[in-house]
Write a protein that holds these residues in place. Sequence first.
Motif, PDB file in Angstrom:
ATOM      1  N   TYR A 150     114.143  87.733  50.032  1.00  0.00           N
ATOM      2  CA  TYR A 150     113.434  87.122  51.151  1.00  0.00           C
ATOM      3  C   TYR A 150     112.140  87.908  51.317  1.00  0.00           C
ATOM      4  O   TYR A 150     112.156  89.093  51.667  1.00  0.00           O
ATOM      5  CB  TYR A 150     114.307  87.177  52.406  1.00  0.00           C
ATOM      6  N   ILE A 151     111.051  87.237  51.021  1.00  0.00           N
ATOM      7  CA  ILE A 151     109.750  87.891  50.911  1.00  0.00           C
ATOM      8  C   ILE A 151     108.876  87.419  52.070  1.00  0.00           C
ATOM      9  O   ILE A 151     108.492  86.241  52.124  1.00  0.00           O
ATOM     10  CB  ILE A 151     109.092  87.495  49.557  1.00  0.00           C
ATOM     11  N   LYS A 152     108.581  88.318  52.984  1.00  0.00           N
ATOM     12  CA  LYS A 152     107.834  87.905  54.177  1.00  0.00           C
ATOM     13  C   LYS A 152     106.385  87.549  53.839  1.00  0.00           C
ATOM     14  O   LYS A 152     105.823  86.604  54.379  1.00  0.00           O
ATOM     15  CB  LYS A 152     107.849  89.021  55.231  1.00  0.00           C
ATOM     16  N   ASP A 153     105.762  88.380  52.961  1.00  0.00           N
ATOM     17  CA  ASP A 153     104.362  88.115  52.611  1.00  0.00           C
ATOM     18  C   ASP A 153     104.223  88.036  51.086  1.00  0.00           C
ATOM     19  O   ASP A 153     104.040  89.066  50.417  1.00  0.00           O
ATOM     20  CB  ASP A 153     103.472  89.229  53.180  1.00  0.00           C
ATOM     21  N   PRO A 154     104.312  86.829  50.544  1.00  0.00           N
ATOM     22  CA  PRO A 154     104.289  86.673  49.083  1.00  0.00           C
ATOM     23  C   PRO A 154     102.997  87.188  48.436  1.00  0.00           C
ATOM     24  O   PRO A 154     102.977  87.482  47.243  1.00  0.00           O
ATOM     25  CB  PRO A 154     104.401  85.153  48.877  1.00  0.00           C
ATOM     26  N   GLN A 155     101.937  87.342  49.251  1.00  0.00           N
ATOM     27  CA  GLN A 155     100.671  87.848  48.702  1.00  0.00           C
ATOM     28  C   GLN A 155     100.748  89.342  48.365  1.00  0.00           C
ATOM     29  O   GLN A 155      99.912  89.860  47.645  1.00  0.00           O
ATOM     30  CB  GLN A 155      99.534  87.625  49.717  1.00  0.00           C
ATOM     31  N   ARG A 156     101.770  90.023  48.910  1.00  0.00           N
ATOM     32  CA  ARG A 156     101.881  91.477  48.690  1.00  0.00           C
ATOM     33  C   ARG A 156     103.046  91.814  47.755  1.00  0.00           C
ATOM     34  O   ARG A 156     103.547  92.938  47.753  1.00  0.00           O
ATOM     35  CB  ARG A 156     102.092  92.195  50.037  1.00  0.00           C
TER      36      ARG A 156
END
Length: 220
Positions: free
Chosen positions: A122-128
């Motif tokens: 579960y990835i809160k900020d896919p940009q990071r």
Amino acid sequence: MKAVVPFKVVNAKSRLATLLTVEERARLARLMLDDIIGVLRQCGLNVVLLATAPFTYDAEVVVSDKDLNSALNELLKAEVEPVMIVMADVPLITPDNVRDILKSPSDLVIAPGRGGGTNIQYIKDPQRYHVDYYGASFLDHLRIAEDNGLTVEVFDSFNASSDIDEAQDLVELYIHGRGRAAEYLRSIAALDISKGRVRVVKDDYKVQEARVPWKYAATE
Ligand SMILES: Nc1nc2c(ncn2[C@@H]2O[C@H](COP(=O)(O)OP(=O)(O)OP(=O)(O)O)[C@@H](O)[C@H]2O)c(=O)[nH]1
Ligand SMILES: C[C@H](OP(=O)(O)O)C(=O)O
């Protein structure tokens, strides 16, 4: 929120060939997918199927012939909202498991698979973040999170850790599964307790069989 489920359309679950025919593997893989997608939908997630080949399914289907990591990372690059990635071979997960993961305050929640793999992220900020499956991917994912300064929760769960890769893993699905995949497995195979480790076997074996009490096995 999106839940991405990668799915190998052709020759799925090839490592189960030691026990199951190609048709049985295809059916089991499809039923595990159905069970998992049903759970994700019960939790209000928008399912995106990341398929290796054209596939008709009642969901958004993205087809990519790239390898698993490239296909997923391309998808993550385009996302600004949180994303959950759930492998299509984790058939014991329940809505409570998914809801617990969604409650985490951490930047990243990882449900490890047995043997060093990664079953859910579960990835809160896919940009990071980017993914790196295969090998000891759990450790690689921890390292990527650390390199990007992300806080991590390791989700400790029997259900979420039970991925179905090899014939021995089918024991967990046979005993604990409540969905259609488990029902199908129990219709084509038996649980052999005659010697040593409990095994799932096909009916051409001479076995001492154990039955799952019907109330425990009842499908939801
Ligand atoms: N989109 C995509 N999904 C993949 C690919 N390879 C595997 N998957 C999916 O990723 C998840 C984990 O993969 P594996 O556990 O290796 O499953 P598998 O490839 O069906 O199994 P084996 O053939 O036994 O390796 C499963 O949901 C697969 O369906 C790929 O190249 N692209
Ligand atoms: C994709 C791979 O799955 P496994 O084959 O280890 O279940 C992994 O978890 O890195």
